[in-house]
Enzyme design. Structure first.
Site, short mmCIF file in Angstrom:
data_model
loop_
_atom_site.label_atom_id
_atom_site.label_comp_id
_atom_site.label_asym_id
_atom_site.label_seq_id
_atom_site.Cartn_x
_atom_site.Cartn_y
_atom_site.Cartn_z
N GLY A 360 11.93 -23.93 35.50
CA GLY A 360 13.30 -23.74 35.94
C GLY A 360 13.34 -23.07 37.30
O GLY A 360 12.30 -22.70 37.86
N GLY A 362 15.32 -19.93 39.33
CA GLY A 362 16.20 -18.77 39.16
C GLY A 362 16.54 -18.18 40.51
O GLY A 362 16.12 -18.68 41.55
N ALA A 363 17.29 -17.10 40.46
CA ALA A 363 17.70 -16.43 41.69
C ALA A 363 16.47 -15.94 42.45
O ALA A 363 16.45 -15.89 43.67
CB ALA A 363 18.59 -15.26 41.35
N GLY A 365 13.34 -17.20 42.30
CA GLY A 365 12.41 -18.24 42.75
C GLY A 365 12.17 -19.24 41.64
O GLY A 365 12.90 -19.29 40.66
N VAL A 367 10.15 -20.99 38.52
CA VAL A 367 9.37 -20.52 37.37
C VAL A 367 8.45 -21.64 36.89
O VAL A 367 8.89 -22.76 36.70
CB VAL A 367 10.30 -20.09 36.22
N LYS A 382 6.74 -16.49 37.86
CA LYS A 382 7.85 -16.61 38.80
C LYS A 382 7.31 -16.48 40.20
O LYS A 382 6.56 -15.55 40.49
CB LYS A 382 8.84 -15.45 38.57
N ASP A 479 22.64 -9.29 36.78
CA ASP A 479 22.76 -10.74 36.71
C ASP A 479 22.58 -11.21 35.27
O ASP A 479 21.75 -12.06 34.98
CB ASP A 479 21.73 -11.39 37.64
#
Ligand SMILES: *[C@@H]1O[C@H](CO)[C@@H](O)[C@H](O)[C@H]1NC(C)=O
Ligand SMILES: *[C@@H]1O[C@H](CO)[C@@H](O)[C@H](O)[C@H]1NC(C)=O
Ligand SMILES: *[C@@H]1O[C@H](CO)[C@@H](O)[C@H](O)[C@H]1NC(C)=O
Ligand SMILES: *[C@@H]1O[C@H](CO)[C@@H](O)[C@H](O)[C@H]1NC(C)=O
Ligand SMILES: *[C@@H]1O[C@H](CO)[C@@H](O)[C@H](O)[C@H]1NC(C)=O
Ligand SMILES: *[C@@H]1O[C@H](CO)[C@@H](O)[C@H](O)[C@H]1NC(C)=O
Length: 673
Positions: A360, A362-363, A365, A367, A382, A479
């Site tokens: 995935g 994410g904010a 970076g 994963v 990550k 978050d």
């Protein structure tokens, strides 16, 4: 020897020559209540109000096991003098059953050479692994509440001594002392081992006075099993039941070591005593001995040496000293927890950061899924391309994150800073993120069951209570959203990405536009002022809870009218109309507990109150969900909020604290996922 090195020795000396000249390396621990900092929680164990719960405290039909382990190794054998310690321990526990017809398996007190001892649910008491019965080494006293013929149990109410196996060396029936382990009453147990008499004795009482006669006496020489260092802890298990296992307080002592010489490995700490740093875990035997010799040499001449060094090094500036110290303690902390990985290792585990390994984005970076072939483990990596210049500052932030441990957090396993990249290695979560399970899986006809949803709400509240109130340095998550909540193998909530906002604060690169937070989850005052607080986290939690209950995204577009609907407004409207339960996720087809659903929705609304001062604390939320506190009264009409001068913060205060994004313009950077 250079001055720095000498100074470090001076610090070691001043730490070791105080207590160790007078005391031996006998240990004396006292927990009047439990504290996360000294304990490792494994499996389903948890800590609430200073009390340890060893198994899950929810009505989930699955089985549960858990253990807690005191973080620091305890010496039981001194190879230099060939002395094995005696020990004694006392603890108060209770075993309750919500449903009196379904029993769990009971609990144990154990000593083990391993600090990761966790066994399977069911008859294995959380001590033995069901697929590798002989893997775990231990000396344990079991308080067994279930008849298990596989382990030659005499009945469903017995106390026994177990060594490396659940087939007890000897058992006794507490009914001889008119004690029923399953009564739910508080029971105090004392376990004494005398190495001189080669005897283990177990005492039980409903009161806190030690009886004269032991319930169980076993003549046995434990010196074959007591290793140089062992870990002490408790474990328990259930078998599709609702049995609860609680430990209220605990004390533990070893005796028998003679005060032969000063040793760095002495520790005499109690929960209320001096903040002496715990001794480092010995890495290798030779290094260990080396330390001892230093301790000895410096111990003898310590006072004189201390004065001399103090005078000679008076000129060393405090600043410099601090630098050395943080460096040292930082390394020490990071060594015992997550470790540093090297880039090559991570690169090969992720097949060179191959596209097929992407889990995935994410904010922080991208994963990746990583297979460590040598270790036979899977992790999530990550990868951030942010440059991290102030490396020491960054490391100090990392060490805060690294020290966070909670069963509802995704555990950081390590990090790597190389080639201008930052990589963080986390536990791999087999069930992915909550948003996926809540929305995507349901498209394929699978719907998250009510009991799991409630359990997730509780787990998340527990993690946030820990971050906000229980850990050493408060962490604001900033978050919280369903895509940051991971689910482990048993669908327990595991909050991820905690502390990353802190890391980002230290990123001084001018192009950084990261503003923590995601549209739909942001509290109104955060949107207005960009100031993250506990209360903005509570707001985001409220939104997540409503999503869980309703199965709707925080902002949805209605199909016919193309109007956007805000989830909080939508639920609040139903509540005003007196039909809040109608907000429940239709896909559950009514298969939920109505009172629980109502409670969850009301907790969601109270957390998502536009007025931050009206939102409950996470601790309160946790208590409400666990039926330990009254729910917050939610106003029938959603309060409207005007930002006026009556707010406790002045605009100046908000923008000058430098902790946040700084200018009102940065609101424009908020990502809309
Ligand atoms: C621990 O320290 C206290 C005070 O420093 C002392 O009174 C006590 O005897 C010590 N206990 C052991 C077991 O060494
Ligand atoms: C250590 O003590 C045990 C019994 O307590 C004895 O059998 C053994 O020979 C001793 N070893 C040494 C090296 O003294
Ligand atoms: C038991 O051992 C297996 C294989 O090593 C492992 O996968 C599993 O997680 C263990 N179970 C527990 C409860 O530790
Ligand atoms: C342990 O906790 C129980 C229950 O809270 C209490 O009755 C008992 O006095 C405590 N024992 C000690 C030694 O603190
Ligand atoms: C437990 O942790 C607290 C807080 O860090 C500390 O003050 C205390 O000495 C520790 N107790 C033990 C028995 O290690
Ligand atoms: C367990 O102990 C080993 C060394 O004995 C240490 O490296 C590791 O970090 C410990 N793990 C935990 C979870 O405390």
């Amino acid at each position: 020897m250079n001055p720095r090195k000498l100074l470090v020795f001076l610090i070691i000396c001043s730490l070791s020559c105080g207590p160790s000249l007078v005391s031996s390396n006998n240990v004396n621990l006292e927990f009047q209540f439990f504290n996360l900092r000294n304990l490792t929680l494994l499996g389903d164990s948890y800590l609430r109000n200073g009390v340890v719960g060893l198994t899950r405290d929810l009505e989930v039909p699955s089985s549960s096991s858990g253990s807690i382990i005191y973080n620091y190794p305890i010496a039981f054998f001194d190879p230099e003098t060939n002395v094995t310690a005696s020990f004694s321990t006392r603890f108060a526990f209770s075993i309750d059953n919500i449903n009196p017809t379904s029993f769990g398996d009971g609990l144990t007190f154990f000593l083990s050479p391993n600090n990761q001892t966790l066994g399977s649910p069911g008859g294995f008491l959380g001590l033995v692994n069901s697929s590798q019965l002989t893997k775990n080494r231990f000396i344990a006293v079991e308080f067994d509440t279930k008849l298990d013929l596989d382990f030659n149990d005499p009945d469903g109410n017995h106390v026994g001594l177990d060594i490396d196996s659940l087939i007890s060396v000897k058992t006794a029936n507490p009914m001889l002392r008119a004690i029923n382990l399953k009564s739910g009453n508080l029971i105090t147990a004392w376990i004494d081992y005398s190495n001189e008499r080669k005897k283990v004795e177990v005492f039980l009482s409903y009161s806190s006075f030690k009886p004269d006669e032991p319930l169980l006496t076993v003549d046995i020489d434990l010196s074959d099993y007591l290793k140089e260092f062992m870990f002490a802890g408790f474990s328990a298990s259930t078998e599709g039941s609702t049995e609860l296992h609680h430990i209220q307080n605990w004390s533990f002592q070893t005796t028998g070591f003679r005060p032969v010489r000063p040793r760095i490995h002495s520790h005499n700490v109690s929960d209320s005593s001096v903040p002496l740093r715990p001794p480092p875990i010995p890495v290798s035997d030779s290094g260990n001995r080396h330390h001892k010799r230093i301790g000895l040499a410096l111990g003898i001449g310590c006072p004189a040496f201390f004065c001399a060094v103090l005078v000679v090094f008076g000129w060393v500036s405090v600043k410099k000293w601090r630098g050395i110290r943080t460096d040292k303690s930082l390394k020490a902390e990071l060594v015992t927890g997550p470790r540093e990985f090297n880039y090559k290792e991570l690169k090969s585990a992720t097949k060179g950061f191959h596209q097929s390994r992407i889990l995935g984005h994410g904010a922080f970076g991208t994963v990746y899924k990583a297979f460590f072939v040598d270790l036979g483990t899977i992790s999530a990596v990550k990868r951030s391309k942010h440059s991290h210049e102030g490396k020491s500052e960054f490391l100090s932030e990392l060490s805060i994150i690294a020290c966070l441990r909670h069963k509802n957090l995704v555990q950081l396993q390590g990090w790597c800073v190389e080639k201008g990249e930052l990589l963080l290695v986390y536990e791999f979560m087999p069930n992915g993120s909550l948003d996926k399970v809540l929305y995507q899986d349901s498209e394929s006809g699978k719907t998250l069951k009510w009991s799991y949803r409630y359990n997730i709400a509780v787990g998340l509240a527990s993690a946030l209570t820990y971050l906000h109130q229980e850990c050493e340095q408060q962490v604001i998550h900033r978050d919280i959203k369903t895509s940051n909540i991971m689910l482990d193998g048993s669908y327990n909530a595991r909050l991820g990405d905690f502390g990353l906002a802190r890391l980002m604060d230290h990123d001084k690169s001018p192009v950084s536009t990261l503003t923590a937070g995601t549209m739909g989850y942001l509290a109104p005052e955060y949107l207005q002022y960009g100031k993250a607080t506990e209360k903005t986290d509570v707001f985001s939690y409220g939104v997540v809870i409503l999503e869980l209950a309703c199965g709707r995204r925080p902002i949805e577009r209605e199909e016919e009218s193309q109007k956007t609907v805000n989830l909080v407004d939508w639920v609040w409207k139903l509540y005003s109309e007196g039909k809040i339960v109608a907000a429940a996720d239709e896909r559950m087809t009514g298969e939920f507990d109505e009172a629980g659903m109502k409670k969850l929705l009301l907790v969601g609304l109270s957390c998502a109150n536009p007025d931050s001062s009206e939102r409950p604390s996470m601790r309160r939320v946790l208590q409400i969900l666990n039926n330990e506190a009254e729910p917050v009264v939610v106003p029938k009409v959603k309060p409207s909020l005007t930002f006026s001068n009556s707010l406790p913060l002045s605009i100046n205060e908000i923008f000058s604290d430098g902790e946040d994004c700084g200018s009102p313009k940065s609101q424009l950077d908020i990502r809309v996922d």
